[in-house]
Write a protein that holds these residues in place. Sequence first.
Motif, PDB file in Angstrom:
ATOM      1  N   VAL A  40      47.894  36.410  47.303  1.00  0.00           N
ATOM      2  CA  VAL A  40      46.965  37.294  46.588  1.00  0.00           C
ATOM      3  C   VAL A  40      47.446  38.745  46.634  1.00  0.00           C
ATOM      4  CG1 VAL A  40      44.631  38.251  46.591  1.00  0.00           C
ATOM      5  CG2 VAL A  40      44.978  35.802  46.896  1.00  0.00           C
ATOM      6  N   PHE A  41      47.771  39.231  47.841  1.00  0.00           N
ATOM      7  CA  PHE A  41      48.099  40.645  47.989  1.00  0.00           C
ATOM      8  C   PHE A  41      49.555  40.956  47.658  1.00  0.00           C
ATOM      9  CE2 PHE A  41      44.274  40.214  50.533  1.00  0.00           C
ATOM     10  CZ  PHE A  41      43.562  41.341  50.165  1.00  0.00           C
ATOM     11  N   GLY A  42      50.424  39.978  47.731  1.00  0.00           N
ATOM     12  CA  GLY A  42      51.831  40.223  47.450  1.00  0.00           C
ATOM     13  C   GLY A  42      52.242  39.925  46.025  1.00  0.00           C
ATOM     14  N   HIS A  43      51.488  39.086  45.325  1.00  0.00           N
ATOM     15  CA  HIS A  43      51.907  38.679  43.981  1.00  0.00           C
ATOM     16  C   HIS A  43      50.804  38.870  42.933  1.00  0.00           C
ATOM     17  CE1 HIS A  43      55.589  36.828  45.608  1.00  0.00           C
ATOM     18  NE2 HIS A  43      54.818  36.415  46.615  1.00  0.00           N
ATOM     19  N   VAL A  44      49.628  38.351  43.220  1.00  0.00           N
ATOM     20  CA  VAL A  44      48.562  38.391  42.206  1.00  0.00           C
ATOM     21  C   VAL A  44      48.032  39.807  42.013  1.00  0.00           C
ATOM     22  CG1 VAL A  44      46.284  37.525  41.578  1.00  0.00           C
ATOM     23  CG2 VAL A  44      47.933  36.002  42.708  1.00  0.00           C
ATOM     24  N   LEU A  45      47.711  40.486  43.102  1.00  0.00           N
ATOM     25  CA  LEU A  45      47.118  41.824  43.000  1.00  0.00           C
ATOM     26  C   LEU A  45      48.042  42.838  42.311  1.00  0.00           C
ATOM     27  CD1 LEU A  45      44.569  43.419  43.655  1.00  0.00           C
ATOM     28  CD2 LEU A  45      45.578  44.012  45.871  1.00  0.00           C
ATOM     29  N   PRO A  46      49.345  42.892  42.643  1.00  0.00           N
ATOM     30  CA  PRO A  46      50.208  43.836  41.916  1.00  0.00           C
ATOM     31  C   PRO A  46      50.261  43.568  40.412  1.00  0.00           C
ATOM     32  CG  PRO A  46      51.272  43.122  43.930  1.00  0.00           C
ATOM     33  CD  PRO A  46      50.061  42.262  43.766  1.00  0.00           C
ATOM     34  N   LEU A  47      50.235  42.288  40.021  1.00  0.00           N
ATOM     35  CA  LEU A  47      50.284  41.973  38.598  1.00  0.00           C
ATOM     36  C   LEU A  47      48.959  42.302  37.904  1.00  0.00           C
ATOM     37  CD1 LEU A  47      52.201  38.562  38.726  1.00  0.00           C
ATOM     38  CD2 LEU A  47      53.088  40.808  38.083  1.00  0.00           C
ATOM     39  N   ALA A  48      47.864  42.283  38.649  1.00  0.00           N
ATOM     40  CA  ALA A  48      46.554  42.603  38.071  1.00  0.00           C
ATOM     41  C   ALA A  48      46.229  44.088  38.143  1.00  0.00           C
ATOM     42  CB  ALA A  48      45.468  41.811  38.795  1.00  0.00           C
ATOM     43  N   LEU A  49      47.107  44.885  38.760  1.00  0.00           N
ATOM     44  CA  LEU A  49      46.818  46.292  38.985  1.00  0.00           C
ATOM     45  C   LEU A  49      46.545  47.080  37.700  1.00  0.00           C
ATOM     46  CD1 LEU A  49      46.511  48.363  41.218  1.00  0.00           C
ATOM     47  CD2 LEU A  49      48.955  48.898  41.009  1.00  0.00           C
ATOM     48  N   PRO A  50      47.301  46.872  36.600  1.00  0.00           N
ATOM     49  CA  PRO A  50      46.985  47.626  35.375  1.00  0.00           C
ATOM     50  C   PRO A  50      45.559  47.412  34.896  1.00  0.00           C
ATOM     51  CG  PRO A  50      49.132  46.592  35.189  1.00  0.00           C
ATOM     52  CD  PRO A  50      48.511  46.053  36.441  1.00  0.00           C
ATOM     53  N   GLY A  51      45.089  46.173  34.908  1.00  0.00           N
ATOM     54  CA  GLY A  51      43.714  45.896  34.495  1.00  0.00           C
ATOM     55  C   GLY A  51      42.702  46.511  35.438  1.00  0.00           C
ATOM     56  N   ILE A  52      43.020  46.505  36.731  1.00  0.00           N
ATOM     57  CA  ILE A  52      42.114  47.102  37.713  1.00  0.00           C
ATOM     58  C   ILE A  52      42.007  48.605  37.493  1.00  0.00           C
ATOM     59  CG2 ILE A  52      41.782  47.544  40.175  1.00  0.00           C
ATOM     60  CD1 ILE A  52      43.181  44.869  40.707  1.00  0.00           C
ATOM     61  N   LEU A  53      43.149  49.274  37.300  1.00  0.00           N
ATOM     62  CA  LEU A  53      43.133  50.721  37.072  1.00  0.00           C
ATOM     63  C   LEU A  53      42.403  51.067  35.786  1.00  0.00           C
ATOM     64  CD1 LEU A  53      46.777  51.708  38.131  1.00  0.00           C
ATOM     65  CD2 LEU A  53      44.666  52.038  39.413  1.00  0.00           C
ATOM     66  N   THR A  54      42.620  50.263  34.759  1.00  0.00           N
ATOM     67  CA  THR A  54      41.931  50.508  33.493  1.00  0.00           C
ATOM     68  C   THR A  54      40.424  50.394  33.663  1.00  0.00           C
ATOM     69  OG1 THR A  54      43.821  49.656  32.255  1.00  0.00           O
ATOM     70  CG2 THR A  54      41.720  49.778  31.095  1.00  0.00           C
ATOM     71  N   GLY A  55      39.978  49.328  34.321  1.00  0.00           N
ATOM     72  CA  GLY A  55      38.541  49.160  34.558  1.00  0.00           C
ATOM     73  C   GLY A  55      37.961  50.268  35.412  1.00  0.00           C
ATOM     74  N   THR A  56      38.738  50.735  36.396  1.00  0.00           N
ATOM     75  CA  THR A  56      38.261  51.828  37.259  1.00  0.00           C
ATOM     76  C   THR A  56      38.100  53.122  36.477  1.00  0.00           C
ATOM     77  OG1 THR A  56      39.362  50.815  39.173  1.00  0.00           O
ATOM     78  CG2 THR A  56      38.764  53.146  39.332  1.00  0.00           C
ATOM     79  N   ILE A  57      39.086  53.450  35.644  1.00  0.00           N
ATOM     80  CA  ILE A  57      39.015  54.689  34.863  1.00  0.00           C
ATOM     81  C   ILE A  57      37.842  54.641  33.883  1.00  0.00           C
ATOM     82  CG2 ILE A  57      40.219  56.092  33.159  1.00  0.00           C
ATOM     83  CD1 ILE A  57      42.827  55.329  34.536  1.00  0.00           C
ATOM     84  N   LEU A  58      37.650  53.491  33.238  1.00  0.00           N
ATOM     85  CA  LEU A  58      36.524  53.375  32.311  1.00  0.00           C
ATOM     86  C   LEU A  58      35.190  53.481  33.050  1.00  0.00           C
ATOM     87  CD1 LEU A  58      37.812  50.529  29.951  1.00  0.00           C
ATOM     88  CD2 LEU A  58      37.777  52.989  29.534  1.00  0.00           C
ATOM     89  N   GLY A  59      35.128  52.926  34.254  1.00  0.00           N
ATOM     90  CA  GLY A  59      33.912  53.062  35.057  1.00  0.00           C
ATOM     91  C   GLY A  59      33.657  54.504  35.443  1.00  0.00           C
ATOM     92  N   LEU A  60      34.721  55.228  35.808  1.00  0.00           N
ATOM     93  CA  LEU A  60      34.575  56.650  36.145  1.00  0.00           C
ATOM     94  C   LEU A  60      34.155  57.465  34.923  1.00  0.00           C
ATOM     95  CD1 LEU A  60      37.693  57.210  38.444  1.00  0.00           C
ATOM     96  CD2 LEU A  60      35.303  57.115  39.144  1.00  0.00           C
ATOM     97  N   ALA A  61      34.705  57.104  33.755  1.00  0.00           N
ATOM     98  CA  ALA A  61      34.331  57.820  32.531  1.00  0.00           C
ATOM     99  C   ALA A  61      32.852  57.630  32.222  1.00  0.00           C
ATOM    100  CB  ALA A  61      35.186  57.328  31.360  1.00  0.00           C
ATOM    101  N   ARG A  62      32.361  56.413  32.437  1.00  0.00           N
ATOM    102  CA  ARG A  62      30.934  56.186  32.213  1.00  0.00           C
ATOM    103  C   ARG A  62      30.099  56.989  33.213  1.00  0.00           C
ATOM    104  NH1 ARG A  62      27.385  50.933  33.883  1.00  0.00           N
ATOM    105  NH2 ARG A  62      25.379  51.711  33.108  1.00  0.00           N
ATOM    106  N   ALA A  63      30.537  57.020  34.460  1.00  0.00           N
ATOM    107  CA  ALA A  63      29.793  57.768  35.477  1.00  0.00           C
ATOM    108  C   ALA A  63      29.801  59.260  35.189  1.00  0.00           C
ATOM    109  CB  ALA A  63      30.391  57.483  36.858  1.00  0.00           C
ATOM    110  N   LEU A  64      30.918  59.776  34.668  1.00  0.00           N
ATOM    111  CA  LEU A  64      31.017  61.210  34.387  1.00  0.00           C
ATOM    112  C   LEU A  64      30.007  61.652  33.332  1.00  0.00           C
ATOM    113  CD1 LEU A  64      32.512  63.910  34.776  1.00  0.00           C
ATOM    114  CD2 LEU A  64      34.128  63.168  33.022  1.00  0.00           C
TER     115      LEU A  64
END
Length: 430
Positions: free
Chosen positions: A329-353
């Motif tokens: 999970v932490f060595g293979h899956v999570l790094p590959l999912a990181l772009p989607g995670i960052l995108t979701g985080t930024i959109l969540g922050l934009a909504r909060a702002l």
Amino acid sequence: MSNVVQTPRRDIGLKRRYRAERRFRAYGLLAIGVGLLFLVILLWSIIAQGLSAFQQTTMTLPVYFDEHIIDPKGERLTNPKVLITANYPLLVRNTLADKLGVDKNNHGAMRELNRMISGGVRVEIRKLLVEHPDYIGQTRTIDVLAAADIDSAFKGQIDLSVPEQNRKVTDRQIGWMEKLASDGTLHKAFNKGLFTFGASSRPETSGLGVAIIGSAYMMAIVLILSLPIGVATAIYLEEFARRSRFNDIIEVNINNLAAVPSIVFGLLGLSIFINFLHLPRASSIVGGLVLTLMTLPTIIIATRAALRAVPPSIRDAALGLGASKTQTVFGHVLPLALPGILTGTILGLARALGETAPLLLIGMVAFVANYPATPMEPATALPVQIYMWANEPERAFNERTFGAIIILMAFLAIMNIAAVLLRRKFERRW
């Protein structure tokens, strides 16, 4: 014979389907066009009314810092408070009177001159002389903000053709404005105070400085708390949790929380963080915690979707080579999912702002003039400042309201563009 009869019927059916398809495409294009039209109208109305807020009418004057007005008894070396209580607007008023040839004994004319100068000149000159007390007794060229009515009139926002009794700017002030503008004394300059000033009852000395700092504190709190908690929750639910009724209830509640109105989170923050935990009201820490609760479901859902998008073959390959579940999970899956995670985080922050309702309930609508040094001190936020300015009756606050909307939209646009660029840069197609 049957083929001859059926062929025209088949052609007629095909033509009908093609016509229906063309109509559907036309309806879709029409819907997009109408949506874009309303978007353009909205943006144009905001920009047209708010662009003038980025300029402020200013007077560049050679002010004589008369010692007899500032410190008539010569006590400033032993009593520094003298520099705080001096009548600084009188210095500017006398300079204007000399420049315009106004008799200083004419109290009516002097009162009109005084109304052309911003009341904030007292603070600006006091700050200047506290930093440079050697200026006393000298003539220095400084920039002085014009009063709000003069600013609106100089920008063409007041109809000067109406009778004098129906407007706040007198005919004599209009003549003075024309004379000062002709020699360059009265001019428009970039309104840096819009970004640096705090709250004020005067439009010309009001700014977004406190709101920007407060929003920055809150976004930092949201990022620090919601990202690790949201990602950890999503990893557990998606990769480690077994199917059970308890986990199903958690998933349903997370999806439901994502659709809960933001004002409900404000009520929750008011009852828990302020009434129960007794955190300071109207502080960035409370606002950040409330927005964290509101952003968590969005980040959890986006992270789970990103983890689910990673092909199962990645997991199977890692496990087949002897990696543990945690290593996979932490060595293979999570790094590959990181772009989607960052995108979701930024959109969540934009909504909060851009949220206002929960912040109103926790008291961030307070009048705050000083910068908050820490997240525990009173502050406000960009959307709340827009809300407060929109309720002000004075004309000059109207352009600042739309100017603040432009700034908030710029921040939101930057965050959304960053989310798109991150996805395009790091996204992998399988």
